[in-house]
Write an enzyme that holds these catalytic residues in place. Structure first.
Site, mmCIF file in Angstrom:
data_model
loop_
_atom_site.group_PDB
_atom_site.id
_atom_site.type_symbol
_atom_site.label_atom_id
_atom_site.label_comp_id
_atom_site.label_asym_id
_atom_site.label_seq_id
_atom_site.Cartn_x
_atom_site.Cartn_y
_atom_site.Cartn_z
ATOM 1 N N ASP A 54 0.802 -1.235 0.000
ATOM 2 C CA ASP A 54 0.000 0.000 0.000
ATOM 3 C C ASP A 54 0.833 1.282 0.000
ATOM 4 O OD1 ASP A 54 1.056 -0.382 2.508
ATOM 5 O OD2 ASP A 54 -0.833 -0.264 3.604
ATOM 6 N N HIS A 55 2.093 1.200 0.435
ATOM 7 C CA HIS A 55 2.857 2.436 0.625
ATOM 8 C C HIS A 55 3.603 2.912 -0.623
ATOM 9 C CE1 HIS A 55 2.071 1.878 4.850
ATOM 10 N NE2 HIS A 55 2.796 2.931 5.177
ATOM 11 N N ASP B 214 3.717 -1.329 11.463
ATOM 12 C CA ASP B 214 3.229 -0.012 11.088
ATOM 13 C C ASP B 214 2.600 0.593 12.335
ATOM 14 O OD1 ASP B 214 2.500 1.655 8.418
ATOM 15 O OD2 ASP B 214 1.070 1.983 10.031
ATOM 16 N N ARG C 260 -0.841 12.395 10.375
ATOM 17 C CA ARG C 260 0.426 13.051 10.716
ATOM 18 C C ARG C 260 0.578 14.274 9.833
ATOM 19 N NH1 ARG C 260 3.414 7.507 11.510
ATOM 20 N NH2 ARG C 260 2.693 7.320 13.663
ATOM 21 N N SER D 226 6.448 7.022 13.173
ATOM 22 C CA SER D 226 6.410 5.744 12.471
ATOM 23 C C SER D 226 7.142 4.604 13.183
ATOM 24 C CB SER D 226 7.035 5.980 11.096
ATOM 25 O OG SER D 226 7.666 4.831 10.615
ATOM 26 N N ARG E 241 9.058 2.637 11.407
ATOM 27 C CA ARG E 241 10.137 2.249 10.468
ATOM 28 C C ARG E 241 11.444 2.019 11.212
ATOM 29 N NH1 ARG E 241 9.582 8.190 7.809
ATOM 30 N NH2 ARG E 241 7.456 7.446 7.913
HETATM 31 C C1 MIC Z 1 3.631 6.265 8.523
HETATM 32 O O1 MIC Z 1 2.428 6.524 8.564
HETATM 33 O O2 MIC Z 1 4.514 7.026 8.942
HETATM 34 C C2 MIC Z 1 4.044 4.945 7.931
HETATM 35 C C3 MIC Z 1 4.707 5.214 6.658
HETATM 36 O O3 MIC Z 1 2.915 4.152 7.687
HETATM 37 C C4 MIC Z 1 4.966 4.273 8.939
HETATM 38 C C5 MIC Z 1 5.605 3.050 8.471
HETATM 39 C C6 MIC Z 1 6.736 3.276 7.534
HETATM 40 O O4 MIC Z 1 7.513 4.212 7.721
HETATM 41 O O5 MIC Z 1 6.864 2.479 6.608
HETATM 42 C C7 MIC Z 1 4.322 3.994 10.287
HETATM 43 O O6 MIC Z 1 3.419 4.700 10.671
HETATM 44 O O7 MIC Z 1 4.766 3.101 11.008
HETATM 45 FE FE1 SF4 Z 2 -0.383 4.532 5.156
HETATM 46 FE FE2 SF4 Z 2 0.870 5.241 7.416
HETATM 47 FE FE3 SF4 Z 2 -0.666 6.971 6.061
HETATM 48 FE FE4 SF4 Z 2 -1.765 4.978 7.308
HETATM 49 S S1 SF4 Z 2 -0.631 6.633 8.235
HETATM 50 S S2 SF4 Z 2 -2.268 5.675 5.253
HETATM 51 S S3 SF4 Z 2 -0.321 3.346 7.039
HETATM 52 S S4 SF4 Z 2 1.223 6.057 5.387
#
Ligand code: MIC
Ligand code: SF4
Length: 757
Positions: A98-99, A163, A451, A646, A648
């Protein structure tokens, strides 16, 4: 034995039976009524009879029922899992693509381009999934958390996901927590998930949502109360009569965005709204099981009667009095009711004109969300008005997409002038190719995401991002400005005015039922072991991992400080996403983004510092690489809530890969602190937070007495200043005995591979 990937009724039944039997012993030990979160936690303890229990202090060893991973984090997780030497995952696991889909021209074209651009990464994920018996969801099939809610989550279960918004499943009564890939590897390898026993925050909901107030406003209000670190190492448990007024997916919005106050997870008790959702998503048998096990799926009645006796903190929110909110810019806890936004815009000189409005993300892309948003668009269309700024919509899943298409909602959005993007993260994670503005132009966007850190959505720190509910975002797309309150004031359009009325309550599940669509799902083959995992040698997207070297047993002496970060330093600052997502499977390439967004406390400039050897100002990653070349380890210094956001683990693996030894901060966010430990770095906190100010440019830092590192024992740290003077300070750590073992061995994975079950 081959376990089903699905949460079948048999599987859920076993979980309830196991929970019940484990709880028996725990109840005897505690001899008091239990909250819901405690029931799920204690019911998933590896050793219920002897586990040490001490909220905020003890580490629990838990046996989650499932694991879910998304493509951007699954790459590193699976590369590590390959080193663990397992044949298949020990618990049902899924991977969701999805990312990596870049939003540009609309769903079909964007998915096609993503398949082309990410071919080898998808091939790796699909082949590794097949090899290890993992369920694989192809690009375009939906956002991980929406797909999990529709298919795998169940009340009273426990899952971890790579995630941070995994707690979305708390809307369906699941204890679902965001973790780094290394935690997922433990559980996929049959080892327990180790987590600090959370303290308990109870949130009592009274009244009923009405008018423009949406589930989103519940969490925006809670963020205002708790702030971005207020939930750290706590579980937020909702209770009270107001819960019943929020649908299952609405509850998901509230628990999902609990990631933003840092909680380990957030959870709602099982109720009729969850039952409705389970039945609508073809899981009637699980609803029946949940009905038969209600006592496991809610707090004991004594808790609701005297919550302050059982929760460390109790917060009250009266839904009837809740106003719609807008939060931002730059942090999700800067909340204002819409009525106060116009004045705040003036006071702070925010650009009032809105350059884009966006609806979607894992937090707000359910059928109900889209229906409420469409209702606002419909009303405007009836008055002859369309969106006056670009409006982008990302549905949460194939199922949501197909259903809103059948119900004519897509058509409404098209007539309204919106662009419908792929069922994916898209602009929420910076996968947004914005061609409408020159980079560096101060501008305002509104969205229903979660975010709003600088540069998150379009890679441009000049963009101010504000967050609200989907329906409010659509209202703003009509107003085109933050200078009016679009839900209460008349909006001027082409020489006349229109006044929007609150959208009617939307059906929580579609009246005609969901259109079931899971074309993007690939089940693992019956004989996984025969599949070869595809990693091309010399690829710039994927790189097999080598174990990090073990600690050499010596103190760290006079290590240079390459970064002293000032203020917010989230994982988006440490390892930005957006264009960098493409290197998520290649440790050496992604390490080039290290600390790109971190603000240097000595200069106020982001991403750059002074090389301690040459004095040259350069990108932090270049400094780190230079030091690595010289065989010199280094230290980074952080401020409050370092590593917020995140899950990550790249934000921990990159410093480790480039020679980082420790991060000393005023405080850490939970997932990141664990990620640092897992990768063999030492996360330390200043015993005296003011000692942060003692760190000067050009300092060298010694960590003394590491051979006697022990749980709870402070670490003596010497700051050697460039002028020859020194400060001796004390730092704390939260490593337990096992975690000290990870540091010694070089990483948690090194320990795991040596004791493979
Ligand atoms: C996000 O919303 O910051 C992400 C991208 O979904 C991350 C995961 C990632 O960095 O791949 C998260 O929230 O954990
Ligand atoms: Fe995707 Fe993270 Fe955004 Fe949710 S918050 S839609 S998991 S990038």
């Amino acid at each position: 034995m081959m376990t089903a990937i699905e949460s079948t009724p048999e599987f859920v039944k076993t979980v309830y039976e196991r929970t019940r039997s484990r709880l028996k012993g725990a109840r005897q030990r505690l001899a008091r009524p239990l909250t819901l979160a405690e029931k799920i936690l204690l019911g998933h303890l590896e050793h219920p009879d002897r586990a040490e229990l001490d909220p905020g202090k003890a580490y629990l060893e838990l046996n989650p029922d499932r694991v879910a991973m998304q493509d951007a984090t699954a790459q590193m997780a699976l590369l590590q899992f390959m080193l663990a030497g397992m044949d298949r995952t020990a618990v049902p696991t899924t991977v969701h693509c999805d990312h990596l889909i870049r939003a540009r021209s609309g769903a079909a074209a964007d998915v096609a381009r993503a398949v082309e651009e990410n071919r080898e990464v998808y091939a790796f994920l699909e082949s590794a999934s097949a090899r290890y018996g993992i369920g694989f969801w192809k690009p375009g099939s939906g956002i991980i958390h929406q797909v999990v809610l529709e298919n795998y989550a169940f009340p009273g279960g426990m899952m971890i996901g790579t995630d941070s918004h995994t707690p979305n499943a708390g809307g369906l009564g699941m204890f679902a927590s965001g973790v780094g890939g290394a935690d997922a590897v433990d559980v996929m390898s049959g080892f327990p998930w180790e987590v600090l026993q959370p303290t308990l925050i109870g949130v009592r909901l009274t009244g009923k949502l009405s008018g423009w107030a949406a589930p989103k406003d519940v969490i925006l209000k809670l963020l205002d109360i708790l702030t971005v670190k207020g939930g750290t190492n706590a579980v937020v448990e909702f209770f009270g009569p107001g819960c019943a007024s929020i649908s299952c997916t609405g509850k998901g919005t509230v628990t999902n965005m609990g990631a933003e106050h840092g909680a380990t997870t957030s959870v709602f008790p099982y109720d009729a709204r969850m039952e409705t959702y389970l039945r609508a998503t073809r899981r009637g048998a699980i609803a029946d099981l949940a009905n038969a096990n209600r006592d496991l799926l809610a707090a004991d009645p004594e808790v609701e009667a005297a919550p302050e006796k059982y929760f460390n903190r109790v917060v009250e929110i009266d839904l009837s009095a809740l106003e719609p909110h807008l939060v931002g810019p730059h942090t999700p806890d800067l909340a204002r009711p819409l009525s106060r936004v116009p004045a705040a815009v003036k006071e702070n000189n925010y650009p009032a004109a809105i350059s884009a409005a966006l609806v979607g993300s894992c937090t707000n892309s359910s059928y109900e969300d889209i229906t409420r948003a469409a209702a606002v668009a419909r009303e405007a269309l009836a008055a002859g008005v369309k969106a006056r700024v670009p409006l982008l919509i990302t549905p949460g899943s194939e199922q949501v997409y197909a259903t809103i298409e059948r119900d004519g909602l897509l058509e409404v959005f098209k007539r309204f002038g919106a662009t419908v993007l792929a069922n994916a993260c898209g602009p929420c994670i910076g996968q947004w190719q914005r061609d409408d503005l020159k980079k560096g132009t101060a501008n305002t966007i509104v969205n229903s995401f979660n975010r709003n850190f600088p540069a998150r959505n379009d890679g441009d720190p000049a963009t101010l991002s504000f967050i609200a509910s989907p329906e409010v975002v659509v209202a703003y797309s009509i107003a085109g400005t933050l200078a009016v309150n679009p839900v209460a004031e008349p909006i001027a359009v082409d020489g006349r005015t229109i006044t929007l009325s609150a959208p009617p309550p939307a059906p929580e599940v579609p009246e005609k039922g969901f259109v079931f669509k899971a074309e993007g799902y690939v089940a693992p083959p019956a004989t996984p072991a025969s599949v070869a995992v595809q990693v091309r040698e010399g690829s710039d997207r994927l790189q097999l991992l080598a174990p990090f070297p073990a600690w050499d047993g010596r103190d760290f002496v006079e290590l240079p400080v390459i970064l002293k970060a000032k203020g917010k330093c989230t994982t988006d600052h440490i390892s930005p996403a957006g264009v960098w997502l493409k290197y998520r499977g290649h440790i050496d390439n992604i390490a080039n983004n290290l600390f790109l967004g971190a603000v240097n406390a000595f200069t106020g400039v982001a991403g750059k510092g002074k090389n301690p050897f040459t004095g040259e100002v350069m990108e932090f990653s270049k400094i780190a690489r230079d030091l690595k070349g010289r065989g010199v380890r280094w230290i980074a210094v952080g401020d409050e809530n370092y590593g917020e956001g995140s899950s990550r683990e790249h934000a921990a693996m990159e410093p480790r890969h480039l020679g980082g030894a420790a991060v000393i901060a005023r405080s850490f966010a939970r997932i990141h602190e664990t990620n640092l430990k897992k990768q063999g770095l030492l996360p330390l906190t200043f015993a005296e937070p003011a000692d942060y100010d003692r760190v000067r440019e050009g300092d060298r830092v010694s960590l003394v007495g590491l051979s006697t590192l022990a749980p709870g024992k402070p670490v003596a740290v010497v700051l050697h200043h460039a002028d020859g003077s020194r400060d001796e300070i004390s730092c704390r750590h939260t490593l337990n005995a096992d975690q000290i073992g990870w540091f010694r061995a070089g990483s948690a994975l090194n320990v795991l591979s040596s004791k493979k079950k």
